[in-house]
Design a protein around this motif. Structure first.
Motif, PDB file in Angstrom:
ATOM      1  N   ASN A  35     -23.273 -18.216 104.879  1.00 35.69           N
ATOM      2  CA  ASN A  35     -24.643 -17.771 104.607  1.00 35.69           C
ATOM      3  C   ASN A  35     -25.372 -17.371 105.888  1.00 35.69           C
ATOM      4  O   ASN A  35     -26.172 -16.434 105.888  1.00 35.69           O
ATOM      5  N   ILE A  36     -25.087 -18.051 106.978  1.00 37.70           N
ATOM      6  CA  ILE A  36     -25.664 -17.656 108.262  1.00 37.70           C
ATOM      7  C   ILE A  36     -25.146 -16.272 108.653  1.00 37.70           C
ATOM      8  O   ILE A  36     -25.912 -15.396 109.072  1.00 37.70           O
ATOM      9  N   TYR A  42     -27.151  -8.876 107.160  1.00 36.40           N
ATOM     10  CA  TYR A  42     -28.201  -8.097 106.499  1.00 36.40           C
ATOM     11  C   TYR A  42     -29.317  -7.700 107.460  1.00 36.40           C
ATOM     12  O   TYR A  42     -29.879  -6.605 107.359  1.00 36.40           O
ATOM     13  N   VAL A  43     -29.651  -8.566 108.401  1.00 33.72           N
ATOM     14  CA  VAL A  43     -30.641  -8.190 109.406  1.00 33.72           C
ATOM     15  C   VAL A  43     -30.109  -7.028 110.236  1.00 33.72           C
ATOM     16  O   VAL A  43     -30.825  -6.047 110.494  1.00 33.72           O
ATOM     17  N   SER A  94     -30.283 -14.799  99.383  1.00 32.64           N
ATOM     18  CA  SER A  94     -30.843 -13.505  98.994  1.00 32.64           C
ATOM     19  C   SER A  94     -32.332 -13.535  99.302  1.00 32.64           C
ATOM     20  O   SER A  94     -32.898 -14.589  99.582  1.00 32.64           O
ATOM     21  N   GLY A  95     -32.929 -12.392  99.274  1.00 34.15           N
ATOM     22  CA  GLY A  95     -34.349 -12.291  99.592  1.00 34.15           C
ATOM     23  C   GLY A  95     -34.541 -12.105 101.079  1.00 34.15           C
ATOM     24  O   GLY A  95     -34.014 -12.881 101.878  1.00 34.15           O
ATOM     25  N   MET A  96     -35.258 -11.068 101.440  1.00 33.85           N
ATOM     26  CA  MET A  96     -35.404 -10.719 102.860  1.00 33.85           C
ATOM     27  C   MET A  96     -36.025 -11.846 103.684  1.00 33.85           C
ATOM     28  O   MET A  96     -35.605 -12.086 104.812  1.00 33.85           O
ATOM     29  N   LEU A  99     -33.299 -14.417 104.261  1.00 33.99           N
ATOM     30  CA  LEU A  99     -32.270 -13.875 105.139  1.00 33.99           C
ATOM     31  C   LEU A  99     -32.758 -13.843 106.586  1.00 33.99           C
ATOM     32  O   LEU A  99     -32.058 -14.261 107.498  1.00 33.99           O
ATOM     33  N   GLU A 100     -33.968 -13.346 106.788  1.00 31.57           N
ATOM     34  CA  GLU A 100     -34.504 -13.250 108.149  1.00 31.57           C
ATOM     35  C   GLU A 100     -34.736 -14.627 108.768  1.00 31.57           C
ATOM     36  O   GLU A 100     -34.479 -14.833 109.949  1.00 31.57           O
TER      37      GLU A 100
END
Length: 182
Positions: A35-36, A42-43, A94-96, A99-100
């Motif tokens: 997940n990390i 995604y970033v 999920s979700g920005m 994620l950020e």
């Protein structure tokens, strides 16, 4: 939005897969690492897309294509990471905002920078992600999850290749000359 709400699995939990036969505690560590990596990827994807959209100059077309390809590769890697986390019994992030907050990298702000600055920022982010993925390869190998380790090795090769290409773009040898200052 549906009025029926049935939570099948809460975010942040791991229900180890009996088919994969990885102990619960090990699966939890691996899913956390994946997940990390997912968050970082995604970033990276969004920063590459930003640069793909905003690149200008004499080398526009080549860089536009390169950045689009790099973003596409990041998106595919993120999908693989999420699917592996799910296969291990985890819930992919999920979700920005999530994620950020989870990513070990910090995205560039929303301003548009010159291409060299943008590429230097991308190369820095690639380097940070490369270091994290290397650590996670070692972790997954030590925990006996050779499938995740192999997937991460493939991901690492792609990351290193794109970082190396950016390194070449940032070299001094170019057809575009800076204006002479007198």
């Amino acid at each position: 939005m549906s009025k029926q709400e049935i939570v099948r699995q809460q975010a942040g939990t791991v229900e180890a897969s009996p088919a994969l036969r990885i102990e619960q505690g090990k699966a939890e560590q691996i899913v956390e690492a994946l997940n990390i990596d997912l968050a970082a990827t995604y970033v990276l994807y969004h920063q590459l897309k930003k640069h793909h959209w905003n690149v200008e100059g004499a080398e526009f077309l080549e860089l536009h294509k390169f950045l689009g390809e790099a973003a596409h590769e990041a998106e595919e890697a993120a999908d693989e990471l999420a699917e592996r986390a799910q296969a291990l019994g985890g819930v992919p992030l999920s979700g920005m905002k999530t994620l950020e907050e989870t990513a070990p990298v910090t995205p560039e702000d929303n301003d548009v920078y010159d291409v060299r600055t943008s590429l230097a920022n991308d190369m820095e982010m690639y380097g940070d992600i490369i270091e994290t993925v290397r650590e996670h390869i070692e972790l997954t190998t030590n925990l006996g999850d050779h499938a995740s380790a192999e997937m991460l090795r493939h991901h690492l090769l792609e990351l290193e290749e794109y970082a190396h290409h950016i390194e070449h773009y940032l070299e001094d040898d170019t057809l575009v000359l800076e204006e002479a200052t007198h």
